[in-house]
Design a protein around this motif. Sequence first.
Motif, PDB file in Angstrom:
ATOM      1  N   ALA A  94    -104.533 -80.649 -25.909  1.00 21.40           N
ATOM      2  CA  ALA A  94    -104.672 -79.238 -25.546  1.00 21.40           C
ATOM      3  C   ALA A  94    -105.387 -79.100 -24.200  1.00 21.40           C
ATOM      4  CB  ALA A  94    -105.437 -78.488 -26.635  1.00 21.40           C
ATOM      5  N   THR A  95    -106.446 -79.865 -24.011  1.00 23.73           N
ATOM      6  CA  THR A  95    -107.173 -79.827 -22.739  1.00 23.73           C
ATOM      7  C   THR A  95    -106.311 -80.349 -21.606  1.00 23.73           C
ATOM      8  OG1 THR A  95    -109.237 -80.177 -23.947  1.00 23.73           O
ATOM      9  CG2 THR A  95    -109.269 -80.571 -21.583  1.00 23.73           C
ATOM     10  N   ALA A  96    -105.530 -81.406 -21.864  1.00 22.63           N
ATOM     11  CA  ALA A  96    -104.674 -81.983 -20.822  1.00 22.63           C
ATOM     12  C   ALA A  96    -103.583 -81.029 -20.377  1.00 22.63           C
ATOM     13  CB  ALA A  96    -104.049 -83.284 -21.329  1.00 22.63           C
ATOM     14  N   VAL A  97    -103.174 -80.122 -21.249  1.00 22.62           N
ATOM     15  CA  VAL A  97    -102.138 -79.146 -20.890  1.00 22.62           C
ATOM     16  C   VAL A  97    -102.745 -77.922 -20.208  1.00 22.62           C
ATOM     17  CG1 VAL A  97    -100.408 -77.563 -21.828  1.00 22.62           C
ATOM     18  CG2 VAL A  97    -100.527 -79.912 -22.659  1.00 22.62           C
ATOM     19  N   LEU A  98    -103.840 -77.406 -20.755  1.00 20.91           N
ATOM     20  CA  LEU A  98    -104.398 -76.148 -20.250  1.00 20.91           C
ATOM     21  C   LEU A  98    -105.245 -76.324 -18.998  1.00 20.91           C
ATOM     22  CD1 LEU A  98    -105.358 -74.283 -23.536  1.00 20.91           C
ATOM     23  CD2 LEU A  98    -103.351 -73.979 -22.108  1.00 20.91           C
ATOM     24  N   ALA A  99    -105.884 -77.482 -18.807  1.00 24.54           N
ATOM     25  CA  ALA A  99    -106.715 -77.676 -17.614  1.00 24.54           C
ATOM     26  C   ALA A  99    -105.883 -77.636 -16.332  1.00 24.54           C
ATOM     27  CB  ALA A  99    -107.492 -78.987 -17.725  1.00 24.54           C
ATOM     28  N   PRO A 100    -104.751 -78.362 -16.219  1.00 23.53           N
ATOM     29  CA  PRO A 100    -103.922 -78.207 -15.014  1.00 23.53           C
ATOM     30  C   PRO A 100    -103.360 -76.801 -14.862  1.00 23.53           C
ATOM     31  CG  PRO A 100    -103.335 -80.218 -16.191  1.00 23.53           C
ATOM     32  CD  PRO A 100    -104.236 -79.431 -17.089  1.00 23.53           C
ATOM     33  N   THR A 101    -103.054 -76.154 -15.988  1.00 22.58           N
ATOM     34  CA  THR A 101    -102.571 -74.769 -15.926  1.00 22.58           C
ATOM     35  C   THR A 101    -103.632 -73.856 -15.329  1.00 22.58           C
ATOM     36  OG1 THR A 101    -101.217 -75.171 -17.893  1.00 22.58           O
ATOM     37  CG2 THR A 101    -101.626 -72.879 -17.289  1.00 22.58           C
ATOM     38  N   ALA A 102    -104.888 -74.041 -15.764  1.00 24.10           N
ATOM     39  CA  ALA A 102    -105.983 -73.229 -15.213  1.00 24.10           C
ATOM     40  C   ALA A 102    -106.157 -73.491 -13.723  1.00 24.10           C
ATOM     41  CB  ALA A 102    -107.278 -73.535 -15.966  1.00 24.10           C
ATOM     42  N   ALA A 103    -106.065 -74.760 -13.302  1.00 18.60           N
ATOM     43  CA  ALA A 103    -106.197 -75.085 -11.874  1.00 18.60           C
ATOM     44  C   ALA A 103    -105.062 -74.474 -11.062  1.00 18.60           C
ATOM     45  CB  ALA A 103    -106.222 -76.610 -11.694  1.00 18.60           C
ATOM     46  N   PHE A 104    -103.849 -74.516 -11.595  1.00 17.34           N
ATOM     47  CA  PHE A 104    -102.691 -73.956 -10.881  1.00 17.34           C
ATOM     48  C   PHE A 104    -102.821 -72.443 -10.735  1.00 17.34           C
ATOM     49  CE2 PHE A 104     -98.493 -71.928 -11.327  1.00 17.34           C
ATOM     50  CZ  PHE A 104     -97.896 -72.372 -10.157  1.00 17.34           C
ATOM     51  N   ILE A 105    -103.187 -71.765 -11.818  1.00 14.12           N
ATOM     52  CA  ILE A 105    -103.303 -70.292 -11.771  1.00 14.12           C
ATOM     53  C   ILE A 105    -104.438 -69.879 -10.842  1.00 14.12           C
ATOM     54  CG2 ILE A 105    -103.803 -68.242 -13.152  1.00 14.12           C
ATOM     55  CD1 ILE A 105    -102.455 -69.600 -15.504  1.00 14.12           C
ATOM     56  N   THR A 106    -105.555 -70.610 -10.884  1.00 13.50           N
ATOM     57  CA  THR A 106    -106.671 -70.293  -9.991  1.00 13.50           C
ATOM     58  C   THR A 106    -106.272 -70.480  -8.531  1.00 13.50           C
ATOM     59  OG1 THR A 106    -108.215 -71.028 -11.708  1.00 13.50           O
ATOM     60  CG2 THR A 106    -109.079 -70.795  -9.484  1.00 13.50           C
ATOM     61  N   TYR A 107    -105.551 -71.555  -8.243  1.00  9.37           N
ATOM     62  CA  TYR A 107    -105.094 -71.803  -6.868  1.00  9.37           C
ATOM     63  C   TYR A 107    -104.152 -70.699  -6.405  1.00  9.37           C
ATOM     64  CZ  TYR A 107    -102.394 -73.935  -3.079  1.00  9.37           C
ATOM     65  OH  TYR A 107    -101.749 -74.171  -1.886  1.00  9.37           O
ATOM     66  N   LYS A 108    -103.224 -70.308  -7.259  1.00  5.33           N
ATOM     67  CA  LYS A 108    -102.279 -69.258  -6.891  1.00  5.33           C
ATOM     68  C   LYS A 108    -102.979 -67.921  -6.690  1.00  5.33           C
ATOM     69  CE  LYS A 108     -98.225 -71.284  -6.847  1.00  5.33           C
ATOM     70  NZ  LYS A 108     -97.351 -71.254  -5.644  1.00  5.33           N
ATOM     71  N   ALA A 109    -103.939 -67.614  -7.561  1.00  5.03           N
ATOM     72  CA  ALA A 109    -104.651 -66.344  -7.423  1.00  5.03           C
ATOM     73  C   ALA A 109    -105.507 -66.320  -6.167  1.00  5.03           C
ATOM     74  CB  ALA A 109    -105.525 -66.097  -8.651  1.00  5.03           C
ATOM     75  N   ASN A 110    -106.113 -67.426  -5.804  1.00 11.94           N
ATOM     76  CA  ASN A 110    -106.938 -67.475  -4.600  1.00 11.94           C
ATOM     77  C   ASN A 110    -106.100 -67.316  -3.331  1.00 11.94           C
ATOM     78  OD1 ASN A 110    -109.671 -68.055  -3.415  1.00 11.94           O
ATOM     79  ND2 ASN A 110    -108.536 -69.761  -2.512  1.00 11.94           N
ATOM     80  N   ASN A 111    -104.852 -67.806  -3.370  1.00 14.25           N
ATOM     81  CA  ASN A 111    -103.960 -67.696  -2.207  1.00 14.25           C
ATOM     82  C   ASN A 111    -103.045 -66.486  -2.263  1.00 14.25           C
ATOM     83  OD1 ASN A 111    -105.012 -70.081  -1.179  1.00 14.25           O
ATOM     84  ND2 ASN A 111    -103.456 -71.354  -2.163  1.00 14.25           N
ATOM     85  N   ASP A 112    -103.293 -65.578  -3.237  1.00 14.00           N
ATOM     86  CA  ASP A 112    -102.477 -64.368  -3.398  1.00 14.00           C
ATOM     87  C   ASP A 112    -100.998 -64.697  -3.561  1.00 14.00           C
ATOM     88  OD1 ASP A 112    -104.650 -62.677  -3.243  1.00 14.00           O
ATOM     89  OD2 ASP A 112    -104.550 -62.599  -1.049  1.00 14.00           O
ATOM     90  N   SER A 113    -100.701 -65.791  -4.259  1.00 16.91           N
ATOM     91  CA  SER A 113     -99.310 -66.162  -4.509  1.00 16.91           C
ATOM     92  C   SER A 113     -98.776 -65.363  -5.687  1.00 16.91           C
ATOM     93  CB  SER A 113     -99.198 -67.657  -4.811  1.00 16.91           C
ATOM     94  OG  SER A 113     -99.675 -68.408  -3.716  1.00 16.91           O
ATOM     95  N   ALA A 114     -97.476 -65.134  -5.650  1.00 13.80           N
ATOM     96  CA  ALA A 114     -96.833 -64.335  -6.690  1.00 13.80           C
ATOM     97  C   ALA A 114     -96.427 -65.261  -7.844  1.00 13.80           C
ATOM     98  CB  ALA A 114     -95.611 -63.615  -6.139  1.00 13.80           C
ATOM     99  N   VAL A 115     -97.355 -65.446  -8.784  1.00 18.15           N
ATOM    100  CA  VAL A 115     -97.066 -66.336  -9.909  1.00 18.15           C
ATOM    101  C   VAL A 115     -96.037 -65.720 -10.838  1.00 18.15           C
ATOM    102  CG1 VAL A 115     -98.102 -67.545 -11.875  1.00 18.15           C
ATOM    103  CG2 VAL A 115     -99.370 -67.290  -9.748  1.00 18.15           C
ATOM    104  N   PHE A 116     -96.096 -64.413 -11.034  1.00 13.86           N
ATOM    105  CA  PHE A 116     -95.204 -63.762 -11.979  1.00 13.86           C
ATOM    106  C   PHE A 116     -94.082 -63.002 -11.272  1.00 13.86           C
ATOM    107  CE2 PHE A 116     -99.279 -64.124 -14.172  1.00 13.86           C
ATOM    108  CZ  PHE A 116     -98.872 -64.816 -15.293  1.00 13.86           C
ATOM    109  N   ASN A 117     -93.728 -63.436 -10.062  1.00 23.93           N
ATOM    110  CA  ASN A 117     -92.602 -62.834  -9.352  1.00 23.93           C
ATOM    111  C   ASN A 117     -91.304 -63.426  -9.919  1.00 23.93           C
ATOM    112  OD1 ASN A 117     -90.768 -61.734  -7.625  1.00 23.93           O
ATOM    113  ND2 ASN A 117     -91.827 -62.319  -5.748  1.00 23.93           N
ATOM    114  N   LEU A 118     -90.587 -62.641 -10.705  1.00 25.96           N
ATOM    115  CA  LEU A 118     -89.394 -63.142 -11.377  1.00 25.96           C
ATOM    116  C   LEU A 118     -88.305 -63.531 -10.397  1.00 25.96           C
ATOM    117  CD1 LEU A 118     -88.095 -63.663 -14.137  1.00 25.96           C
ATOM    118  CD2 LEU A 118     -87.260 -61.306 -14.113  1.00 25.96           C
TER     119      LEU A 118
END
Length: 635
Positions: free
Chosen positions: A442-466
Amino acid sequence: MFGIKKLYILIIKQFLLLFVGTFFISLFVLMMQFVWQYVDALIGKGLTLDIMGQFFWYMALMMVPQALPLAILLSSLIAFGNLGESSELTAIKAAGISLFQTLRPLTFIVVAIAFCSFYFQNNIGPQSKGKIGQLLISMKQKSPELEIPEGIFYDGIPQCNIYVQKKDLKTGMLYGIMIYKMTDSYEDAAIILADSGMLQSTAEKKHLLLNLYSGEWFENMRSSELAGSATVPYRRETFWKKRIVLDFDGDFNLADASVFGQNAQAKSLNQIKIDIDSLNFTYDSIGRAYYNEAKTYSYDIQGLTKADSLRSIQASRQEAFNYDSLYAHLSPDKQRNAVNSALTKVNMHMSDLDFKSMVTSEGDRYLRLHKIEAINKFVLALSCIIFFFIGAPLGAIIRRGGLGVPIIVSVIVYIIFYILDNTGFRMARGGMWAIWFGKGIATAVLAPTAAFITYKANNDSAVFNLDSYIDLGMRILGMRRKRHIASKEVIINDPDYQHDIQELNRISDEVTQYSHEHNLKSPPNIIKVFFKYQPDHEIERISEELDTVIDDLNNTRDRIILGLLGHYPVVSEKAHTRPFERRWLNILSAILIPFGAFLYIRMWSFRLRLLKDLRVIKQTNKQIIDRINQKGLGH
């Protein structure tokens, strides 16, 4: 700096207020889920308020470590969702304060909460787990509260089945009573019928007094002395009033806490470490005893003489004795006896090995449970930090406050964590997976996910742009969008038709030359593609020049030309040249043969499609030029 401190105070205040609220909500939901699992042990037992209070108190303490990650996830989502919805987050970024700086004060708070969670699990949680387990066993052992229903047999009283046709709730009288009173077996059952009766508990709550009126008593008189007799006497009694005393313990007796000695969840890390050493020592000793017992076992054959047996044992130690020849010299009866004896001993030793395997397997299970619980204390504490770096960036991206969207997102994330963690726990407990892998998945899956979302949010990337994901999927699958050309209602400048004709003729020549030079029908060269790629920007340049001409001709009033502009394909500019921009990625894809083969076939298909697109471009260029000349446009 003063402004940043005021900002930190604002964010901390908003987060902590939401955290307190969401923590109690999460704790309440988890407690209700736990209560539903053990509702049968609570209902109908006549438990006092102090016992119920202890049960809910220890249950709340036990659920605190599980409620903390969910509360952090939900509160961070709502807090940063509110900041984004009110455009405060936009103002913060406009002031030059990045998302990492905004998260800094809350990060220290969440890390402190994670340490508190670990301390709670290591010190308070095990005691609460032991107490709640002790209460649950005591509740299950307590006799049920006397609440006899109408119309069905009630077996809540030991060694009795009572049927009541009707009862008066005001007076407590029971009508139409039938009782099956059993002692040793159903053959010794006494059947009691009564028109009415009343059931009362004694003052010490150790017995029940059953007063029956106007009934009959039937009872078999079977005993050990009459076991072989064909006739069995019975007793029949008719009574006007009968008083029966029944055993019924209505008190709550707390179970012995020593039964939880093997429960790893009721232990701290230090206790787990000590018990693991003890379990290893104990089961290693058992294993050595089993091994020594197996080494000293001697195999003999029934029917051998004493001299043969001694000779067989001595020869077997020298590994030069032939049992087949010895068996062949036996008589048929002795051979049959020897086979039956061997089968009996094999079955006996198989049963013995099954029992020994059960003992050692149980020891392995206890060891795994202790190791899993030791890792689980760290996993739950670490999940507080991971959930924060999922919730806060997601709130900044979604920019929706309130309880709607944040609750939906929190539930989805928590369900994913729960499924992964619970699956890993079950697989590790059963020995199918390694313990570190089962509890770390669970940690191995969610930790990279948290890092990816944090990186995208800091760079104002459109993570949920369909649209971006659709475009990426279409590019991977080799699909492309159609070119849409619409007529303009207001045209300021007419197209420069003569210049456009010259550009189209030149583009047609360049397209023809590129097709001959690169031989797009043939498969691409593997060495040049994956290892020695030479830059090829020709199609990219031609596509840009063609788009310029199309933009100019889009100002025309001629509908035929507008229709022909829609025939131009959207050309893939680089897909036919190499899989990736970076050289090391191309080399890596070539080493991974299945993946490299897929990319090679995909690139060949793009070359064939490009050849078809170039032919369409030449044909469309000719049609547009003919139309311009036919209408005399630009003269």
